[in-house]
Design a protein around this motif. Structure first.
Motif, PDB file in Angstrom:
ATOM      1  N   ARG A 106       0.831  -1.211   0.000  1.00  0.00           N
ATOM      2  CA  ARG A 106       0.000   0.000   0.000  1.00  0.00           C
ATOM      3  C   ARG A 106       0.867   1.264   0.000  1.00  0.00           C
ATOM      4  O   ARG A 106       0.569   2.241  -0.690  1.00  0.00           O
ATOM      5  CB  ARG A 106      -0.931   0.007   1.216  1.00  0.00           C
ATOM      6  CG  ARG A 106      -2.147  -0.898   1.071  1.00  0.00           C
ATOM      7  CD  ARG A 106      -3.220  -0.565   2.098  1.00  0.00           C
ATOM      8  NE  ARG A 106      -2.779  -0.812   3.459  1.00  0.00           N
ATOM      9  CZ  ARG A 106      -2.901  -1.985   4.079  1.00  0.00           C
ATOM     10  NH1 ARG A 106      -3.446  -3.025   3.460  1.00  0.00           N
ATOM     11  NH2 ARG A 106      -2.480  -2.130   5.327  1.00  0.00           N
ATOM     12  N   TYR A 107       1.944   1.228   0.777  1.00  0.00           N
ATOM     13  CA  TYR A 107       2.845   2.387   0.823  1.00  0.00           C
ATOM     14  C   TYR A 107       3.467   2.645  -0.547  1.00  0.00           C
ATOM     15  O   TYR A 107       3.447   3.785  -1.041  1.00  0.00           O
ATOM     16  CB  TYR A 107       3.947   2.150   1.858  1.00  0.00           C
ATOM     17  CG  TYR A 107       5.066   3.151   1.752  1.00  0.00           C
ATOM     18  CD1 TYR A 107       4.923   4.447   2.253  1.00  0.00           C
ATOM     19  CD2 TYR A 107       6.271   2.817   1.135  1.00  0.00           C
ATOM     20  CE1 TYR A 107       5.941   5.371   2.144  1.00  0.00           C
ATOM     21  CE2 TYR A 107       7.300   3.737   1.023  1.00  0.00           C
ATOM     22  CZ  TYR A 107       7.130   5.013   1.520  1.00  0.00           C
ATOM     23  OH  TYR A 107       8.146   5.933   1.401  1.00  0.00           O
ATOM     24  N   PHE A 108       4.010   1.613  -1.163  1.00  0.00           N
ATOM     25  CA  PHE A 108       4.670   1.794  -2.460  1.00  0.00           C
ATOM     26  C   PHE A 108       3.674   2.146  -3.559  1.00  0.00           C
ATOM     27  O   PHE A 108       3.984   2.929  -4.466  1.00  0.00           O
ATOM     28  CB  PHE A 108       5.468   0.545  -2.840  1.00  0.00           C
ATOM     29  CG  PHE A 108       6.834   0.493  -2.225  1.00  0.00           C
ATOM     30  CD1 PHE A 108       7.802   1.410  -2.587  1.00  0.00           C
ATOM     31  CD2 PHE A 108       7.148  -0.461  -1.277  1.00  0.00           C
ATOM     32  CE1 PHE A 108       9.070   1.378  -2.022  1.00  0.00           C
ATOM     33  CE2 PHE A 108       8.410  -0.501  -0.704  1.00  0.00           C
ATOM     34  CZ  PHE A 108       9.381   0.419  -1.074  1.00  0.00           C
ATOM     35  N   ASP A 109       2.479   1.590  -3.473  1.00  0.00           N
ATOM     36  CA  ASP A 109       1.444   1.927  -4.460  1.00  0.00           C
ATOM     37  C   ASP A 109       1.125   3.424  -4.386  1.00  0.00           C
ATOM     38  O   ASP A 109       1.035   4.114  -5.412  1.00  0.00           O
ATOM     39  CB  ASP A 109       0.189   1.094  -4.188  1.00  0.00           C
ATOM     40  CG  ASP A 109      -0.805   1.160  -5.337  1.00  0.00           C
ATOM     41  OD1 ASP A 109      -0.390   1.441  -6.484  1.00  0.00           O
ATOM     42  OD2 ASP A 109      -1.999   0.935  -5.087  1.00  0.00           O
ATOM     43  N   GLY A 110       0.971   3.944  -3.174  1.00  0.00           N
ATOM     44  CA  GLY A 110       0.712   5.373  -3.005  1.00  0.00           C
ATOM     45  C   GLY A 110       1.883   6.222  -3.461  1.00  0.00           C
ATOM     46  O   GLY A 110       1.698   7.277  -4.091  1.00  0.00           O
ATOM     47  N   LEU A 111       3.106   5.767  -3.165  1.00  0.00           N
ATOM     48  CA  LEU A 111       4.301   6.515  -3.560  1.00  0.00           C
ATOM     49  C   LEU A 111       4.441   6.577  -5.077  1.00  0.00           C
ATOM     50  O   LEU A 111       4.720   7.647  -5.650  1.00  0.00           O
ATOM     51  CB  LEU A 111       5.534   5.852  -2.946  1.00  0.00           C
ATOM     52  CG  LEU A 111       6.872   6.547  -3.174  1.00  0.00           C
ATOM     53  CD1 LEU A 111       6.900   7.905  -2.487  1.00  0.00           C
ATOM     54  CD2 LEU A 111       8.019   5.673  -2.659  1.00  0.00           C
ATOM     55  N   LEU A 112       4.232   5.457  -5.748  1.00  0.00           N
ATOM     56  CA  LEU A 112       4.348   5.425  -7.205  1.00  0.00           C
ATOM     57  C   LEU A 112       3.250   6.252  -7.862  1.00  0.00           C
ATOM     58  O   LEU A 112       3.490   6.914  -8.888  1.00  0.00           O
ATOM     59  CB  LEU A 112       4.311   3.979  -7.703  1.00  0.00           C
ATOM     60  CG  LEU A 112       5.494   3.090  -7.304  1.00  0.00           C
ATOM     61  CD1 LEU A 112       5.258   1.648  -7.742  1.00  0.00           C
ATOM     62  CD2 LEU A 112       6.792   3.615  -7.907  1.00  0.00           C
ATOM     63  N   ALA A 139       3.863   9.489 -10.229  1.00  0.00           N
ATOM     64  CA  ALA A 139       3.276   9.566 -11.576  1.00  0.00           C
ATOM     65  C   ALA A 139       2.538  10.891 -11.770  1.00  0.00           C
ATOM     66  O   ALA A 139       2.633  11.525 -12.838  1.00  0.00           O
ATOM     67  CB  ALA A 139       2.338   8.388 -11.800  1.00  0.00           C
ATOM     68  N   HIS A 140       1.801  11.332 -10.737  1.00  0.00           N
ATOM     69  CA  HIS A 140       1.096  12.623 -10.811  1.00  0.00           C
ATOM     70  C   HIS A 140       2.078  13.780 -10.949  1.00  0.00           C
ATOM     71  O   HIS A 140       1.863  14.691 -11.752  1.00  0.00           O
ATOM     72  CB  HIS A 140       0.218  12.820  -9.571  1.00  0.00           C
ATOM     73  CG  HIS A 140      -1.026  11.969  -9.552  1.00  0.00           C
ATOM     74  ND1 HIS A 140      -1.732  11.649 -10.691  1.00  0.00           N
ATOM     75  CD2 HIS A 140      -1.676  11.356  -8.510  1.00  0.00           C
ATOM     76  CE1 HIS A 140      -2.778  10.892 -10.367  1.00  0.00           C
ATOM     77  NE2 HIS A 140      -2.746  10.690  -9.049  1.00  0.00           N
ATOM     78  N   GLU A 141       3.141  13.738 -10.163  1.00  0.00           N
ATOM     79  CA  GLU A 141       4.131  14.810 -10.207  1.00  0.00           C
ATOM     80  C   GLU A 141       4.809  14.862 -11.573  1.00  0.00           C
ATOM     81  O   GLU A 141       5.096  15.943 -12.107  1.00  0.00           O
ATOM     82  CB  GLU A 141       5.170  14.613  -9.101  1.00  0.00           C
ATOM     83  CG  GLU A 141       4.608  14.832  -7.700  1.00  0.00           C
ATOM     84  CD  GLU A 141       5.590  14.466  -6.614  1.00  0.00           C
ATOM     85  OE1 GLU A 141       6.658  13.877  -6.947  1.00  0.00           O
ATOM     86  OE2 GLU A 141       5.288  14.724  -5.433  1.00  0.00           O
ATOM     87  N   HIS A 142       5.076  13.687 -12.135  1.00  0.00           N
ATOM     88  CA  HIS A 142       5.706  13.641 -13.463  1.00  0.00           C
ATOM     89  C   HIS A 142       4.768  14.198 -14.529  1.00  0.00           C
ATOM     90  O   HIS A 142       5.184  14.926 -15.424  1.00  0.00           O
ATOM     91  CB  HIS A 142       6.075  12.193 -13.793  1.00  0.00           C
ATOM     92  CG  HIS A 142       6.717  12.038 -15.143  1.00  0.00           C
ATOM     93  ND1 HIS A 142       7.984  12.442 -15.419  1.00  0.00           N
ATOM     94  CD2 HIS A 142       6.215  11.517 -16.323  1.00  0.00           C
ATOM     95  CE1 HIS A 142       8.278  12.195 -16.693  1.00  0.00           C
ATOM     96  NE2 HIS A 142       7.205  11.632 -17.249  1.00  0.00           N
TER      97      HIS A 142
END
Length: 349
Positions: free
Chosen positions: A332-338, A342-345
């Motif tokens: 869940r942590y990595f899913d949120g981080l990725l 992606a949004h920032e990119h």
């Protein structure tokens, strides 16, 4: 006369240190120094100490630690962050020290092996000297890597290890072994109260996605439906301890009496092959990833599992979080981080 005067001064200094230890033993440590406090484990430790009402001085040079790990703590008036390298002398008015400073993943500690050795050795010296001067307790985050590629399985604290002294992992393995030696020398010569935890594979939220460790590698690859890369044939074994369990062990070890000066293994004794880990992560993420095999790195240990009998007996400690439950939280942590990345990119594209 000089010799008599010197001995007299030394005896006074020792008496003062003894008085400090007696006073501090009657009180809970108020201000705690956590070096490497912006890292994966350090940030969780800072968070837990603050929840106990402690003041926390977090020191990190941000080589591998990240400010994002501790941003949620900065609004707490009991939390202070200082950017500094432990290889330089540390001066601080603190009542307890946790030394977690050092890159812990092969990718990061091998990037600058000389700096890694300096962090381990000079950092230990600087912090031990601070502990000696203040008459306080100090904790060292050591590692299962001190056992190298072990000939004894599982590994008890009494095992001396099988370590290559000049291989690509030596800056970390031998650096941690040297730090342990320094801790015991300060204990024997200066009566510094020491606590040494030999940490086995730990995982959980706030791991870096680029640290090259097996859990973070597999989760990131699975979430992106990329090939999961296994080094070797996947039959090598590891034991995986969730971060919350490990921090419990840190706190119990630090709270133990002066008689427990031995290194203590902290890790999960349940053993999995690397292939089993990859398959479980694919299942939990519903990934379309395929498993591919690559050559095994130099000096990569074939087996790693702690004997935690000492921790169970002396600390009443054992891990509670299953691999499946811990992986779900980490995924869940990595899913949120990725997703955030992606949004920032997309916004900057």
């Amino acid at each position: 006369m000089k010799k008599i005067h010197s001995a007299f001064v030394t005896s006074i200094d020792e008496a003062r240190l003894s008085e400090r230890r007696v006073l501090r033993s009657a009180l809970a440590p108020r201000r705690v120094l956590v070096t490497g406090g912006a890292g994966f484990l350090g940030s969780h430790l800072c968070e837990r100490l603050l929840s106990q009402g402690r003041e926390v001085l977090c020191l990190d040079n941000l080589l591998t630690g990240r400010l994002s790990n501790i941003e949620h703590l900065t609004s707490d008036p009991k939390f202070t962050f200082v950017r500094q390298d432990v290889a330089s002398p540390v001066a601080a008015e603190v009542d307890e020290i946790y030394n977690l400073a050092c890159p812990a993943s092969p990718r990061h500690y091998q990037a600058d092996p000389i700096q890694t050795m300096k962090t381990n050795v000079l950092g230990a010296l600087n912090l031990l000297e601070l502990a000696r001067q203040r008459g306080i307790k100090i904790f060292q985050a050591s590692t299962s890597e001190v056992y190298g590629d072990p000939h004894v399985h599982p590994q008890p604290e009494s095992y001396w290890g099988n370590v290559n002294p000049f291989g690509p992992r030596s800056c970390y393995d031998e650096g941690k072994r040297c730090a342990e030696t320094l801790f015991f020398d300060f204990h024997a010569k200066h009566d510094v109260e020491i606590k040494i935890a030999r940490i086995f594979n730990t995982y959980g939220p706030r791991m870096r996605p680029d640290d090259g460790r097996v859990v973070s590698n597999f989760i990131v690859q699975a979430l992106q439906n990329e090939d999961i890369t296994i080094y070797g044939d996947g039959s090598q074994t590891r034991s995986f301890c969730f971060v919350d369990d490990l921090i419990d062990g840190f706190l119990k070890l630090m709270a133990s009496g002066r008689s427990l000066a031995s290194p203590v293994n902290l890790g999960n004794p349940v053993e999995f092959t690397v292939l089993e880990l990859a398959e479980q992560i694919i299942d939990l993420t519903g990934s379309r990833s395929k498993i591919v095999l690559h050559p095994l790195p130099v000096d990569d240990p074939r087996q790693r599992r702690p004997d935690i009998s000492l921790a169970a007996r002396e600390l009443d400690w054992a891990p509670k979080v299953s691999l499946s439950d811990g992986l779900k939280q980490t995924i869940r942590y990595f899913d949120g981080l990725l997703t955030q990345q992606a949004h920032e990119h997309a916004e900057t594209a």
